[in-house]
Design a protein around this motif. Sequence first.
Motif, short mmCIF file in Angstrom:
data_model
loop_
_atom_site.label_atom_id
_atom_site.label_comp_id
_atom_site.label_asym_id
_atom_site.label_seq_id
_atom_site.Cartn_x
_atom_site.Cartn_y
_atom_site.Cartn_z
N LEU A 5 0.84 -1.36 0.10
CA LEU A 5 0.05 0.03 0.08
C LEU A 5 1.05 1.38 -0.10
O LEU A 5 1.82 1.34 0.71
N SER A 6 0.59 2.19 -1.05
CA SER A 6 1.09 3.59 -0.94
C SER A 6 0.22 4.61 -1.07
O SER A 6 -0.72 4.61 -1.47
N TYR A 7 0.43 5.34 0.11
CA TYR A 7 -0.77 6.26 0.51
C TYR A 7 -0.03 7.57 1.25
O TYR A 7 1.27 7.40 1.68
N VAL A 8 -0.78 8.56 1.62
CA VAL A 8 -0.43 9.72 2.48
C VAL A 8 -0.87 9.49 3.65
O VAL A 8 -2.01 9.43 3.89
N TRP A 9 0.03 10.01 4.66
CA TRP A 9 -0.51 9.45 5.98
C TRP A 9 -1.34 10.96 6.61
O TRP A 9 -2.24 10.39 7.42
N GLY A 10 -0.99 12.01 6.24
CA GLY A 10 -1.85 13.28 6.69
C GLY A 10 -1.06 13.66 7.87
O GLY A 10 0.18 13.33 8.20
N SER A 11 -1.62 14.43 8.55
CA SER A 11 -0.95 15.03 9.93
C SER A 11 -0.90 14.08 11.12
O SER A 11 -0.44 14.38 11.85
N GLY B 68 -7.25 12.31 -2.15
CA GLY B 68 -7.43 12.63 -0.58
C GLY B 68 -6.21 13.34 0.04
O GLY B 68 -4.96 13.12 -0.62
N GLU B 69 -6.28 13.86 1.30
CA GLU B 69 -5.16 14.50 1.87
C GLU B 69 -4.38 13.50 2.77
O GLU B 69 -3.43 13.78 3.55
N GLU C 207 -7.46 8.78 6.14
CA GLU C 207 -9.06 8.91 6.37
C GLU C 207 -9.72 9.03 5.34
O GLU C 207 -11.07 8.75 5.45
N TYR C 208 -9.23 9.31 4.13
CA TYR C 208 -9.96 9.54 3.08
C TYR C 208 -10.52 8.26 2.33
O TYR C 208 -11.58 8.12 1.92
N GLY C 209 -9.81 7.21 2.69
CA GLY C 209 -9.95 5.92 1.95
C GLY C 209 -9.64 5.80 0.62
O GLY C 209 -9.05 6.66 -0.10
N ILE C 210 -9.92 4.74 -0.01
CA ILE C 210 -9.78 4.62 -1.49
C ILE C 210 -11.11 4.73 -2.09
O ILE C 210 -12.07 4.05 -1.74
N PRO C 211 -11.23 5.81 -3.29
CA PRO C 211 -12.37 5.95 -4.03
C PRO C 211 -12.96 4.77 -4.83
O PRO C 211 -12.28 3.98 -5.25
N GLY C 212 -14.20 4.32 -4.49
CA GLY C 212 -14.87 3.36 -5.03
C GLY C 212 -14.99 2.19 -4.05
O GLY C 212 -15.26 0.94 -4.62
N SER D 128 -2.24 15.29 -7.42
CA SER D 128 -2.68 14.71 -6.05
C SER D 128 -1.60 15.01 -4.91
O SER D 128 -0.73 15.24 -5.40
N LYS D 129 -2.26 14.77 -3.94
CA LYS D 129 -1.33 14.93 -2.65
C LYS D 129 -0.19 13.91 -2.71
O LYS D 129 1.05 14.25 -2.33
N TRP D 130 -0.61 12.71 -3.10
CA TRP D 130 0.39 11.68 -2.99
C TRP D 130 1.61 12.12 -3.84
O TRP D 130 2.85 11.63 -3.62
N ALA D 131 1.45 12.91 -5.15
CA ALA D 131 2.44 13.23 -5.97
C ALA D 131 3.34 14.38 -5.60
O ALA D 131 4.53 14.75 -6.09
N THR D 132 3.20 14.71 -4.43
CA THR D 132 4.02 15.93 -3.82
C THR D 132 4.90 15.45 -2.54
O THR D 132 5.58 16.16 -2.10
N ARG D 133 4.58 14.05 -2.23
CA ARG D 133 5.24 13.48 -0.79
C ARG D 133 6.55 13.06 -1.46
O ARG D 133 6.76 12.15 -2.20
#
Length: 514
Positions: free
Chosen positions: A97-103, A165-166, A169-174, A207-212
């Motif tokens: 899984l690859s995602y953004v943690w957030g704060s 998502g940011e 907690e945004y989850g996976i769309p769909g 996406s936020k993902w592409a900035t991290r």
Amino acid sequence: MSTINVLGIFSDDENFKFSRYTLHENGTLGITYRGEHRNVGIRRIKHDSIDFELMKKYHHNCNVKTTAIRNLRVIDCKGPLSQGSIQAPQNCRYAALSYVWGSNGPVSSSGAASGPIPPSKVVEDAISATLSMGIRYLWVDRHDQVSQMGNIYSNSEVTFIVAAGEDAEYGIPGIGTTPRRRQLQEIIGNTELLQCFPNSSYAIASSKWATRGWTFQEGVLSRRKIIFTDDGASYICQFFHNSEIMPKPLHWQQWPTEKMKGLMPRLDRIEKFAQDMLQNYSRRNLTHNSDAFDACLGILQEMANANIGQIWGVPIVYRYNRYYAIWLEWEHEQPVQRRPSFPSWSYLGWVGPIKWCAIPGFRTEKMAIGDTKTAFYNIHSLFDNRLKFLETRYSCLHLTGKVFEPVMMDTAWIEQDRSYRFKAYQTVENAYGERVFTRHLADGFYAHLKICNNIRMLIRAQLDVVGFVLNESETSGTEVLLLRARDNIYERVGFFSVSYWGFPTECKRRFHSY
């Protein structure tokens, strides 16, 4: 019951690439003849579910060899999430899984706990996606395994990239309670008009993902990926890119668009695109500056497998089958801040995007690594002994070469000298054209470097600097590191190069003699 035909745009050319119609950032619409069957084109997708059967079809046509990872800890998706991670069974197939943690992310890679994986919506949705792909185990980033991250992502059965998502907690769309964007549709008689969303590269890039910083190597190193955006799902492997909304026949295998290549370059050509990858990585953001090395460690390990060494993230390559050269020829296009925990001569020592300026040319036999007083290791001899991945215990670079001290002058320009013009060649519609640019000089301190009797080079500077000559040639020019004295060492603060095209011969020889 009447037949409903899908609206699409087609060409009589069998080699026509339909994906070009989805490259526009606002999406598109297509047309087909009534009653004609085509195995390509825009299709209807649901906003509250993902066509995993289609994703599995793509997946089964992308054969990639994987290697078992030792001491891997994974989630058993058939068990309760409360049990946390378990020791992976031998030779198990797993999704990553690859995602953004957030704060609410970990303190840092070095300070993160290795305990239970915190529950989050994205992890719950990823468990559902794993089972839908016919896989039982899921790996979620554990920073106590940071040294293995490159191998973990590159050997996963598939990596789920959540480019939406940011935070977690945004989850996976769909999946679950997170819907996707509804696809617009209109029925006119027996014809249905369907909206085609833009190519997934647009959604990923914004996406936020592409900035991290951490997610860059996760996308690069994963050989098979399913990318989830608010517009739909896409499948990418080393051989082709296909989407849920506009599938193409599998024999039309092609690598993604240029836009997608910049986001996820091909791993099998890392020796060719190493500079581009590190340049793109420098544009990413990190919550903790101390993570700068660990967040690209997997890429550096892959570079080592391609015989590209590194020290503090700076590549060292074999040039012309004769000698090793270190990549120090980079610069920043705007002022940036220091990362004090990394050396100034490494791009990791600065927060901000870099640009490679020249072919690496500084030879490692003139370089050693050590502390502020002593050089402990000669880099060239270490590489001769086939040590391709150097330790980072010492951070001081000991260089041997020519040094000069420019004259610093506070300069106030008269109006007639403040503006200057220069010519440049630009490509317009596949044709070269000459364009004249005008620049205006600002008052302030400049480093004056005398090239010959009638020509001086001026460098805008706010501090006293020393120039160290990295590489010089009467034909191609000279490359110089700008250094500032700090305590009993020098700190890198800039780089410039001088091209001798158009210079009188005596000027080339004069500067070459410094």
